[in-house]
Design an enzyme around this catalytic site. Structure first.
Site, PDB file in Angstrom:
ATOM      1  N   SER A 128       5.376  -0.482   9.393  1.00 46.09           N
ATOM      2  CA  SER A 128       4.743   0.297  10.455  1.00 46.09           C
ATOM      3  C   SER A 128       3.675  -0.533  11.161  1.00 46.09           C
ATOM      4  CB  SER A 128       4.097   1.516   9.810  1.00 46.09           C
ATOM      5  OG  SER A 128       3.231   2.151  10.714  1.00 46.09           O
ATOM      6  N   TYR A 142      -1.396   6.031   2.962  1.00 44.81           N
ATOM      7  CA  TYR A 142      -0.037   5.816   3.491  1.00 44.81           C
ATOM      8  C   TYR A 142       0.087   4.408   4.078  1.00 44.81           C
ATOM      9  CZ  TYR A 142       3.711   5.670   6.917  1.00 44.81           C
ATOM     10  OH  TYR A 142       4.799   5.260   7.654  1.00 44.81           O
ATOM     11  N   LYS A 158       2.405   0.773   2.997  1.00 41.89           N
ATOM     12  CA  LYS A 158       3.261  -0.098   3.825  1.00 41.89           C
ATOM     13  C   LYS A 158       2.839  -1.563   3.655  1.00 41.89           C
ATOM     14  CE  LYS A 158       5.973   2.961   5.285  1.00 41.89           C
ATOM     15  NZ  LYS A 158       7.316   2.998   4.771  1.00 41.89           N
TER      16      LYS A 158
END
Ligand code: NAD
Ligand code: UFG
Length: 346
Positions: free
Chosen positions: A127, A152, A156
């Site tokens: 991302s 979150y 990644k």
């Protein structure tokens, strides 16, 4: 014979669109999903859309035994596209362990299973969140990653690190990580699209639900940013264009014969649009008027980010072909199709 490509999280938003593009490109997608954030009807719709049987395994990617069974029973797996992860930024702040367990656990279990079956090629869903708020724009793949803004985002970053470390091992592994910008829109068939559960966090599902009368009005989170119209800027990419980048990434992996390697690519349009521009573009594309008000800034929002996509264009021979208007129109068609299905009680 068609190559089997395992698609973890294949019932999800980006995964389902990628399954459709894989089938169209002559691959044999094998879908794996635990349906924690998707619905089994997506599989039926994908079968209708592709006209293919599409094997589907309902299981958890963190379960090594179940994952092993897929590699044993589905036939030789030529490559994997790994979407399976939890993705709600806010929830990751309130329940970080869920995110570390699921997002790291599913990748590690998958890599161990791939190693056991000599399967080397993996495309990983990363991302643009790994860049945080960059000093200069547009961001290239060389732009330094920043400390993550949320658990979150951190998963990644750590997953990219796990992959970079793993390629230095003896295990056969070739990896492309795709750093997605903001995927929006839906398949032109309106058979698959984004299915947000409850009140949407993301802009475009909130826009379409407001236009459909499900939400009273859109709140624009802040109009006092240092941008031309004061609202935040993102790089919104049509989900079908994003899906096709995965096909190019698989082909790129297939063309590498130098042994283990890791490479990373930005997947965006290269163009930034503000929240106000999205509202105007939605109104122009659909003829609807969107009720909206200005609210306070949302905590954790980045002011502006958009991609430099030269590397993807050059090495993956990939670029976007769908406009912002196409994407917003397709999002609206999908919203209307969802409403019609609900009315029919489907
Ligand atoms: P999504 O929630 O629609 O799809 C993810 C799918 O994975 C869901 O169907 C869910 O049921 C499944 N899943 C989750 N954990 C699983 C597990 N342990 N085992 C099996 N299945 C599991 O999300 P999406 O928007 O399609 O995102 C796909 C990937 O792209 C994710 O890794 C996400 O973090 C990443 N990503 C998304 C965006 C975005 O804006 N949508 C942006 C950047 C990166
Ligand atoms: N926005 C509003 N009102 C809303 C929703 C969003 O004004 O009701 C604004 C946000 O403030 C932001 C822009 O619209 O300026 C885009 O917001 P989204 O929530 O749609 O997308 P984000 O860029 O915040 O986040 C998305 C994904 C994350 C991912 C990130 C980077 O949701 O999972 O892109 O990839 F980490």
């Amino acid at each position: 014979m068609s190559k089997n490509i395992l698609v973890t999280g294949g019932a999800g938003y980006i995964g389902s669109h990628t399954v459709a593009e894989l089938a169209a490109a002559g691959y044999a997608p094998v879908i794996l999903d635990n349906l924690s954030n998707s619905h089994v009807s997506v599989i039926d719709n994908l079968r209708a859309l592709t006209g293919q049987e599409l094997p589907f395994f309902e299981l958890d990617c963190t379960d090594p035994k179940a994952l092993n069974e897929v590699f044993v029973t589905a036939g030789p797996i030529a490559g994997v596209i790994h979407f399976a992860a939890d993705k709600a930024v806010g929830e990751s702040v309130s329940d970080p362990l869920k995110y570390y367990r699921n997002n790291l656990g599913s990748l590690i279990t998958l890599l161990e299973t791939m190693r056991a079956h000599d399967c080397a090629d993996i495309v990983f869903s990363s991302s643009c969140t790994v860049y945080g708020q960059p000093e200069t724009l547009p961001v290239t793949e060389e732009t330094p990653r920043k400390e993550a803004e949320s658990p979150y985002g951190n998963t990644k970053k750590i997953c990219e690190d796990i992959l970079m470390d793993h390629v230095k091992s003896q295990a056969p592994i070739k990896c492309v990580a795709l750093r997605y910008f903001n995927p929006i829109g839906a398949h032109p068939s309106a058979l698959i699209g984004e299915l947000p559960l409850g009140i949407p966090n993301n802009l475009v599902p909130f826009v379409t639900q407001t236009a459909a009368g499900i939400r009273e009005q859109l709140t624009v989170f802040g109009n006092d940013y240092n941008t031309p119209d004061g609202t935040c800027i993102r790089d919104y990419i049509h989900v079908v264009d994003l899906a096709t980048a995965h096909i190019r990434a698989l082909q790129y992996l297939d063309n590498q014969d130098t042994g283990n390697f890791f490479d990373v690519f930005n997947v965006g349009t290269g163009q930034g649009n503000s929240v106000f521009e999205i509202i105007k573009a939605f109104e122009a594309a659909t003829g609807m008027t969107l009720k909206h008000k200005i609210g306070p800034r949302r905590k954790g929002d980045i002011e502006k980010i958009f991609a430099n996509v030269d590397k993807s264009a050059k090495l993956l021979d990939w670029s976007t072909t769908r406009s912002l208007s196409d994407a917003l129109k397709s999002a609206w068609e999908w919203q209307k199709a969802l409403g019609a299905r609900e009315k029919r009680g489907e």
